[in-house]
Motif scaffolding. Structure first.
Motif, PDB file in Angstrom:
ATOM      1  N   THR A 110      11.077   2.965  13.772  1.00  0.00           N
ATOM      2  CA  THR A 110      12.468   2.836  14.507  1.00  0.00           C
ATOM      3  C   THR A 110      12.203   2.642  16.050  1.00  0.00           C
ATOM      4  OG1 THR A 110      13.503   4.128  12.964  1.00  0.00           O
ATOM      5  CG2 THR A 110      14.667   3.933  15.124  1.00  0.00           C
ATOM      6  N   THR A 111      12.756   1.599  16.792  1.00  0.00           N
ATOM      7  CA  THR A 111      12.535   1.521  18.053  1.00  0.00           C
ATOM      8  C   THR A 111      13.964   1.478  18.549  1.00  0.00           C
ATOM      9  OG1 THR A 111      12.255  -0.861  17.948  1.00  0.00           O
ATOM     10  CG2 THR A 111      10.427   0.481  18.068  1.00  0.00           C
ATOM     11  N   GLY A 112      14.527   0.323  19.390  1.00  0.00           N
ATOM     12  CA  GLY A 112      15.739   0.393  19.839  1.00  0.00           C
ATOM     13  C   GLY A 112      15.921  -0.826  20.972  1.00  0.00           C
ATOM     14  N   VAL A 113      17.111  -1.251  21.373  1.00  0.00           N
ATOM     15  CA  VAL A 113      17.285  -2.317  22.150  1.00  0.00           C
ATOM     16  C   VAL A 113      16.356  -2.239  23.188  1.00  0.00           C
ATOM     17  CG1 VAL A 113      19.119  -1.166  23.223  1.00  0.00           C
ATOM     18  CG2 VAL A 113      19.177  -3.700  23.034  1.00  0.00           C
ATOM     19  N   LEU A 114      15.980  -1.333  23.844  1.00  0.00           N
ATOM     20  CA  LEU A 114      15.481  -1.185  25.228  1.00  0.00           C
ATOM     21  C   LEU A 114      13.900  -2.164  25.281  1.00  0.00           C
ATOM     22  CD1 LEU A 114      15.425   2.753  25.855  1.00  0.00           C
ATOM     23  CD2 LEU A 114      17.032   0.925  26.649  1.00  0.00           C
ATOM     24  N   ALA A 115      13.490  -2.409  23.940  1.00  0.00           N
ATOM     25  CA  ALA A 115      12.192  -3.337  23.867  1.00  0.00           C
ATOM     26  C   ALA A 115      12.706  -4.676  24.382  1.00  0.00           C
ATOM     27  CB  ALA A 115      11.813  -3.361  22.472  1.00  0.00           C
ATOM     28  N   THR A 116      13.813  -4.987  24.258  1.00  0.00           N
ATOM     29  CA  THR A 116      14.210  -6.511  24.504  1.00  0.00           C
ATOM     30  C   THR A 116      15.251  -6.504  25.706  1.00  0.00           C
ATOM     31  OG1 THR A 116      15.732  -6.506  22.736  1.00  0.00           O
ATOM     32  CG2 THR A 116      13.563  -7.362  22.460  1.00  0.00           C
ATOM     33  N   ASN A 117      16.127  -5.160  25.807  1.00  0.00           N
ATOM     34  CA  ASN A 117      17.246  -5.412  26.724  1.00  0.00           C
ATOM     35  C   ASN A 117      17.300  -4.046  27.323  1.00  0.00           C
ATOM     36  OD1 ASN A 117      19.560  -6.071  27.987  1.00  0.00           O
ATOM     37  ND2 ASN A 117      20.871  -6.257  26.386  1.00  0.00           N
ATOM     38  N   PRO A 118      16.267  -3.923  28.266  1.00  0.00           N
ATOM     39  CA  PRO A 118      16.127  -2.409  28.895  1.00  0.00           C
ATOM     40  C   PRO A 118      17.344  -2.243  29.822  1.00  0.00           C
ATOM     41  CG  PRO A 118      14.527  -3.726  29.811  1.00  0.00           C
ATOM     42  CD  PRO A 118      15.292  -4.548  28.554  1.00  0.00           C
ATOM     43  N   VAL A 119      17.683  -0.877  30.211  1.00  0.00           N
ATOM     44  CA  VAL A 119      18.654  -0.483  31.257  1.00  0.00           C
ATOM     45  C   VAL A 119      17.703   0.428  32.217  1.00  0.00           C
ATOM     46  CG1 VAL A 119      20.630  -0.468  29.680  1.00  0.00           C
ATOM     47  CG2 VAL A 119      19.291   1.448  29.819  1.00  0.00           C
ATOM     48  N   VAL A 120      18.378   0.592  33.398  1.00  0.00           N
ATOM     49  CA  VAL A 120      17.486   1.519  34.206  1.00  0.00           C
ATOM     50  C   VAL A 120      17.106   2.667  33.873  1.00  0.00           C
ATOM     51  CG1 VAL A 120      18.852   0.289  36.105  1.00  0.00           C
ATOM     52  CG2 VAL A 120      19.725   2.434  35.132  1.00  0.00           C
ATOM     53  N   GLN A 121      16.082   3.292  34.247  1.00  0.00           N
ATOM     54  CA  GLN A 121      15.196   4.425  33.968  1.00  0.00           C
ATOM     55  C   GLN A 121      14.728   4.367  32.807  1.00  0.00           C
ATOM     56  OE1 GLN A 121      17.340   8.258  34.989  1.00  0.00           O
ATOM     57  NE2 GLN A 121      18.782   7.363  36.384  1.00  0.00           N
ATOM     58  N   THR A 122      14.361   3.516  32.035  1.00  0.00           N
ATOM     59  CA  THR A 122      13.909   3.378  30.745  1.00  0.00           C
ATOM     60  C   THR A 122      12.507   2.482  30.803  1.00  0.00           C
ATOM     61  OG1 THR A 122      15.053   1.443  30.160  1.00  0.00           O
ATOM     62  CG2 THR A 122      15.968   3.327  29.617  1.00  0.00           C
ATOM     63  N   THR A 123      11.842   2.561  31.828  1.00  0.00           N
ATOM     64  CA  THR A 123      10.542   1.748  31.916  1.00  0.00           C
ATOM     65  C   THR A 123       9.528   2.424  30.623  1.00  0.00           C
ATOM     66  OG1 THR A 123      10.823   1.621  34.275  1.00  0.00           O
ATOM     67  CG2 THR A 123       8.746   1.184  33.487  1.00  0.00           C
ATOM     68  N   SER A 124       9.351   3.796  30.696  1.00  0.00           N
ATOM     69  CA  SER A 124       8.652   4.404  29.625  1.00  0.00           C
ATOM     70  C   SER A 124       8.885   3.996  28.283  1.00  0.00           C
ATOM     71  CB  SER A 124       8.505   5.802  29.798  1.00  0.00           C
ATOM     72  OG  SER A 124       7.632   6.357  28.813  1.00  0.00           O
ATOM     73  N   ALA A 125      10.265   4.203  28.020  1.00  0.00           N
ATOM     74  CA  ALA A 125      11.007   4.265  26.876  1.00  0.00           C
ATOM     75  C   ALA A 125      10.805   2.502  26.092  1.00  0.00           C
ATOM     76  CB  ALA A 125      12.168   4.449  26.559  1.00  0.00           C
ATOM     77  N   ALA A 126      11.144   1.601  27.366  1.00  0.00           N
ATOM     78  CA  ALA A 126      11.023   0.385  26.701  1.00  0.00           C
ATOM     79  C   ALA A 126       9.635  -0.234  26.515  1.00  0.00           C
ATOM     80  CB  ALA A 126      11.561  -0.650  27.998  1.00  0.00           C
ATOM     81  N   MET A 127       8.851   0.129  27.227  1.00  0.00           N
ATOM     82  CA  MET A 127       7.254  -0.189  26.993  1.00  0.00           C
ATOM     83  C   MET A 127       6.660   0.428  25.700  1.00  0.00           C
ATOM     84  SD  MET A 127       4.102   1.322  29.195  1.00  0.00           S
ATOM     85  CE  MET A 127       4.024   3.270  28.547  1.00  0.00           C
ATOM     86  N   VAL A 128       7.142   1.517  25.302  1.00  0.00           N
ATOM     87  CA  VAL A 128       6.643   2.165  23.997  1.00  0.00           C
ATOM     88  C   VAL A 128       7.367   1.369  22.998  1.00  0.00           C
ATOM     89  CG1 VAL A 128       7.188   4.267  22.378  1.00  0.00           C
ATOM     90  CG2 VAL A 128       6.195   4.561  24.778  1.00  0.00           C
ATOM     91  N   ASN A 129       8.503   1.150  22.979  1.00  0.00           N
ATOM     92  CA  ASN A 129       9.319   0.437  22.120  1.00  0.00           C
ATOM     93  C   ASN A 129       8.656  -0.994  21.788  1.00  0.00           C
ATOM     94  OD1 ASN A 129      11.111   2.136  21.539  1.00  0.00           O
ATOM     95  ND2 ASN A 129      12.834   1.262  22.419  1.00  0.00           N
ATOM     96  N   GLY A 130       8.416  -1.376  22.830  1.00  0.00           N
ATOM     97  CA  GLY A 130       7.771  -2.950  22.820  1.00  0.00           C
ATOM     98  C   GLY A 130       6.440  -3.009  22.202  1.00  0.00           C
ATOM     99  N   GLY A 131       5.553  -1.949  22.337  1.00  0.00           N
ATOM    100  CA  GLY A 131       4.146  -1.686  21.947  1.00  0.00           C
ATOM    101  C   GLY A 131       4.587  -1.468  20.192  1.00  0.00           C
ATOM    102  N   ILE A 132       5.375  -0.971  19.723  1.00  0.00           N
ATOM    103  CA  ILE A 132       5.681  -0.655  18.549  1.00  0.00           C
ATOM    104  C   ILE A 132       5.981  -1.996  17.620  1.00  0.00           C
ATOM    105  CG2 ILE A 132       7.164   0.374  16.641  1.00  0.00           C
ATOM    106  CD1 ILE A 132       7.416   2.688  18.677  1.00  0.00           C
ATOM    107  N   VAL A 195      10.508  -7.165  12.815  1.00  0.00           N
ATOM    108  CA  VAL A 195      11.531  -6.209  13.790  1.00  0.00           C
ATOM    109  C   VAL A 195      13.222  -6.527  13.535  1.00  0.00           C
ATOM    110  CG1 VAL A 195      12.165  -5.801  16.042  1.00  0.00           C
ATOM    111  CG2 VAL A 195       9.871  -6.539  15.447  1.00  0.00           C
ATOM    112  N   ILE A 196      13.526  -5.694  12.797  1.00  0.00           N
ATOM    113  CA  ILE A 196      15.103  -5.886  12.095  1.00  0.00           C
ATOM    114  C   ILE A 196      15.992  -5.532  13.168  1.00  0.00           C
ATOM    115  CG2 ILE A 196      16.435  -5.318  10.138  1.00  0.00           C
ATOM    116  CD1 ILE A 196      14.187  -4.541   8.658  1.00  0.00           C
ATOM    117  N   GLN A 197      16.536  -6.584  13.888  1.00  0.00           N
ATOM    118  CA  GLN A 197      17.412  -6.334  15.080  1.00  0.00           C
ATOM    119  C   GLN A 197      18.708  -6.083  14.562  1.00  0.00           C
ATOM    120  OE1 GLN A 197      16.213  -6.304  18.229  1.00  0.00           O
ATOM    121  NE2 GLN A 197      14.589  -7.701  18.222  1.00  0.00           N
ATOM    122  N   VAL A 198      19.311  -4.985  15.009  1.00  0.00           N
ATOM    123  CA  VAL A 198      20.774  -4.764  14.711  1.00  0.00           C
ATOM    124  C   VAL A 198      21.667  -4.699  16.125  1.00  0.00           C
ATOM    125  CG1 VAL A 198      22.365  -3.033  13.413  1.00  0.00           C
ATOM    126  CG2 VAL A 198      19.620  -3.081  13.069  1.00  0.00           C
TER     127      VAL A 198
END
Length: 200
Positions: A110-132, A195-198
């Motif tokens: 499981t990841t989330g939208v931050l991999a492709t559409n991040p919001v502020v304060q999510t640099t770390s979370a977005a990076m991790v999601n993209g890596g997965i 990557v099953i996008q919802v």
């Protein structure tokens, strides 16, 4: 099917468990509660969990944390929270968990939208999601015994809307049944390396 759901007591996990338990044997794993407990940031804890569950037909992970903070406030150690938990935790679930899956079993991360559409304060979370996402696409090239690996990546879910609506301005909350269906598609279908996008 015998399905292990890590994070089965969470916002999304509860709905996923509720669906699968109607037809399948479901084992819930959590950090502090569940049928078994696990700290996914620890390989030893992951191995202990699988020794207790025995052979499985499917593994679903809806767990993992990452630090949310302004970029200039994030320390190197803050990045390691997401790297050890959400990224390597899920990588290790695949690395170790494949040995506890029956032939043609599946693993859903499981990841989330931050991999492709991040919001502020999510640099770390977005990076991790993209890596997965990249990991899933690559690892399926080497999986054996017909084991499939996919990742569900959802926009903000409706059950978390009130809590996170100010963090995700303009995002349309995703109905929970659409999120659950993504996990059904991964487990019961034949998709592999997806990557099953919802989205709403």
């Amino acid at each position: 099917m015998k399905i292990l759901i890590i994070g089965g007591n969470g916002t999304i996990g509860k709905k996923v468990v509720s669906n699968f338990k109607n037809e399948d044997e479901v084992i819930i794993a959590g950090r502090t509660s569940g049928d078994v407990t696990v700290d996914i940031s620890s390989s030893d804890s992951i191995k202990e969990m699988f020794e207790k569950t025995g052979k499985l037909d499917a593994i679903i992970c809806i767990a993992g944390e990452a630090k949310w903070a302004k970029f200039n406030d994030l320390t190197e150690e803050d990045y390691y929270i997401g790297l050890k938990s959400k990224l390597m935790g899920q990588v290790n679930l695949v690395r170790i968990g494949q040995n506890y899956l029956n032939p043609k079993g599946s693993i859903t991360l499981t990841t989330g939208v931050l991999a492709t559409n991040p919001v502020v304060q999510t640099t770390s979370a977005a990076m991790v999601n993209g890596g997965i996402h990249s990991f899933v696409k690559a690892v399926v090239l080497e999986m054996e015994n017909g084991i499939r690996v996919n990742v569900v990546s959802s926009d903000m879910v409706e059950d978390a809307y009130e809590k996170y609506k100010d963090v995700f301005p303009g995002h349309n909350p995703v109905p929970m049944n659409k999120v659950v269906n993504a996990y059904i598609k991964s487990v019961k279908g034949r998709v592999n390396g997806e990557v099953i996008q919802v989205s709403a």
